[in-house]
Design a protein around this motif. Structure first.
Motif, PDB file in Angstrom:
ATOM      1  N   VAL A  84     -15.911   1.254  -0.575  1.00 18.15           N
ATOM      2  CA  VAL A  84     -16.451   1.186  -1.929  1.00 18.15           C
ATOM      3  C   VAL A  84     -15.985   2.397  -2.730  1.00 18.15           C
ATOM      4  O   VAL A  84     -15.959   3.518  -2.241  1.00 18.15           O
ATOM      5  N   CYS A  85     -15.605   2.115  -3.943  1.00 15.71           N
ATOM      6  CA  CYS A  85     -15.205   3.154  -4.887  1.00 15.71           C
ATOM      7  C   CYS A  85     -16.409   3.405  -5.804  1.00 15.71           C
ATOM      8  O   CYS A  85     -17.207   2.492  -6.043  1.00 15.71           O
ATOM      9  N   GLU A  86     -16.524   4.619  -6.296  1.00 14.66           N
ATOM     10  CA  GLU A  86     -17.651   4.962  -7.154  1.00 14.66           C
ATOM     11  C   GLU A  86     -17.805   3.930  -8.269  1.00 14.66           C
ATOM     12  O   GLU A  86     -16.823   3.541  -8.898  1.00 14.66           O
ATOM     13  N   GLY A  87     -19.016   3.477  -8.462  1.00 18.07           N
ATOM     14  CA  GLY A  87     -19.287   2.427  -9.437  1.00 18.07           C
ATOM     15  C   GLY A  87     -19.467   1.068  -8.779  1.00 18.07           C
ATOM     16  O   GLY A  87     -19.898   0.126  -9.413  1.00 18.07           O
ATOM     17  N   GLY A  88     -19.090   0.962  -7.492  1.00 23.20           N
ATOM     18  CA  GLY A  88     -19.351  -0.274  -6.760  1.00 23.20           C
ATOM     19  C   GLY A  88     -18.165  -1.153  -6.463  1.00 23.20           C
ATOM     20  O   GLY A  88     -18.309  -2.164  -5.775  1.00 23.20           O
ATOM     21  N   ALA A  89     -16.993  -0.818  -6.987  1.00 25.62           N
ATOM     22  CA  ALA A  89     -15.815  -1.657  -6.727  1.00 25.62           C
ATOM     23  C   ALA A  89     -15.425  -1.572  -5.253  1.00 25.62           C
ATOM     24  O   ALA A  89     -15.330  -0.484  -4.691  1.00 25.62           O
ATOM     25  N   ILE A  90     -15.204  -2.723  -4.643  1.00 22.53           N
ATOM     26  CA  ILE A  90     -14.732  -2.776  -3.261  1.00 22.53           C
ATOM     27  C   ILE A  90     -13.209  -2.792  -3.332  1.00 22.53           C
ATOM     28  O   ILE A  90     -12.606  -3.698  -3.919  1.00 22.53           O
ATOM     29  N   THR A  91     -12.601  -1.767  -2.742  1.00 24.78           N
ATOM     30  CA  THR A  91     -11.158  -1.614  -2.863  1.00 24.78           C
ATOM     31  C   THR A  91     -10.608  -0.803  -1.701  1.00 24.78           C
ATOM     32  O   THR A  91     -11.361  -0.241  -0.909  1.00 24.78           O
ATOM     33  N   SER A  92      -9.316  -0.717  -1.637  1.00 28.34           N
ATOM     34  CA  SER A  92      -8.674   0.114  -0.622  1.00 28.34           C
ATOM     35  C   SER A  92      -8.785   1.584  -1.025  1.00 28.34           C
ATOM     36  O   SER A  92      -9.123   1.915  -2.164  1.00 28.34           O
ATOM     37  N   TYR A  93      -8.460   2.436  -0.092  1.00 26.32           N
ATOM     38  CA  TYR A  93      -8.470   3.875  -0.346  1.00 26.32           C
ATOM     39  C   TYR A  93      -7.559   4.214  -1.525  1.00 26.32           C
ATOM     40  O   TYR A  93      -7.952   4.921  -2.440  1.00 26.32           O
ATOM     41  N   ARG A  94      -6.356   3.697  -1.517  1.00 25.33           N
ATOM     42  CA  ARG A  94      -5.406   3.983  -2.606  1.00 25.33           C
ATOM     43  C   ARG A  94      -5.798   3.294  -3.917  1.00 25.33           C
ATOM     44  O   ARG A  94      -5.403   3.736  -4.980  1.00 25.33           O
ATOM     45  N   GLY A  95      -6.596   2.232  -3.818  1.00 25.27           N
ATOM     46  CA  GLY A  95      -7.021   1.515  -5.017  1.00 25.27           C
ATOM     47  C   GLY A  95      -8.140   2.215  -5.785  1.00 25.27           C
ATOM     48  O   GLY A  95      -8.445   1.841  -6.914  1.00 25.27           O
ATOM     49  N   CYS A  96      -8.744   3.215  -5.171  1.00 26.33           N
ATOM     50  CA  CYS A  96      -9.823   3.959  -5.826  1.00 26.33           C
ATOM     51  C   CYS A  96      -9.197   5.163  -6.525  1.00 26.33           C
ATOM     52  O   CYS A  96      -8.860   6.155  -5.875  1.00 26.33           O
TER      53      CYS A  96
END
Length: 187
Positions: A84-96
């Motif tokens: 999870v990226c801050e704000g709740g987006a589920i993404t890859s490490y590089r996608g955050c």
């Protein structure tokens, strides 16, 4: 049926009472059975929550209050989602690309990059749950407060103060409520 008994008796196949005892059965070998069942450490907790408790116990962090504070923090920061990226987006490490990432929302560039370097050095990925748990213990911020979490019998506020120094959170959120909830469920 009676004819059968008579025929067996006539053939001399019935044994005398002295020899009618059956031989003693061979002892049944005892073969240890190893079943790898995870130990339940927290009632009605998820497998991830129980895995984290197992890791904390293995690390020597056995005080329920210390454990509850750490679990409450992880729940507040990521809801137990390692990707999870801050704000709740589920993404890859590089996608955050903004804010924190992972179980404890590694935010600063040094902490974020540290997670990536650690994961790749262990042959894993930064999104991996167990890799993130292990990385926690390798961080400078954790090492500065680990002695508090290893100390049994402190007041809850002492563990929470160490948690703040470790995480450096900007929003307290529900972490105190989560901590209290875990206190009722950790066995």
């Amino acid at each position: 049926m009676n004819l059968r008994i008579v025929a067996v008796a006539a053939a001399g196949l019935l044994a005398s009472p002295a020899s009618s005892r059956l031989p003693e059965p061979l002892p049944t070998p005892i073969i240890p059975l190893k079943v790898d069942v995870p130990q339940i450490l927290c009632l009605s907790c998820t497998p991830k929550e129980n895995r984290a408790l197992e890791v904390l116990n293995d690390r020597g962090i056995t005080d329920k209050r210390a454990q509850a504070v750490i679990l409450g923090t992880i729940k507040q920061e990521s809801k137990w989602k390692p990707n999870v990226c801050e704000g709740g987006a589920i993404t890859s490490y590089r996608g955050c690309t903004r804010g924190g990432y992972g179980l404890i929302q590694w935010t600063s560039i040094n902490r974020y990059n540290g997670l990536g370097r650690y994961a790749y050095s262990t042959g894993s990925t930064p999104e991996n749950f167990d890799t993130q748990l292990a990385y926690i213990f390798n961080e400078r911020e954790w090492k500065a407060v680990e002695h508090v979490f290893l100390t049994e019998g402190l007041h809850l506020h002492q563990y929470e103060n160490a948690e703040y120094r470790w995480i450096g959170w900007g929003v307290r959120g529900h972490r105190h409520n989560y901590t209290r909830d875990y206190l009722t469920r950790i066995v």
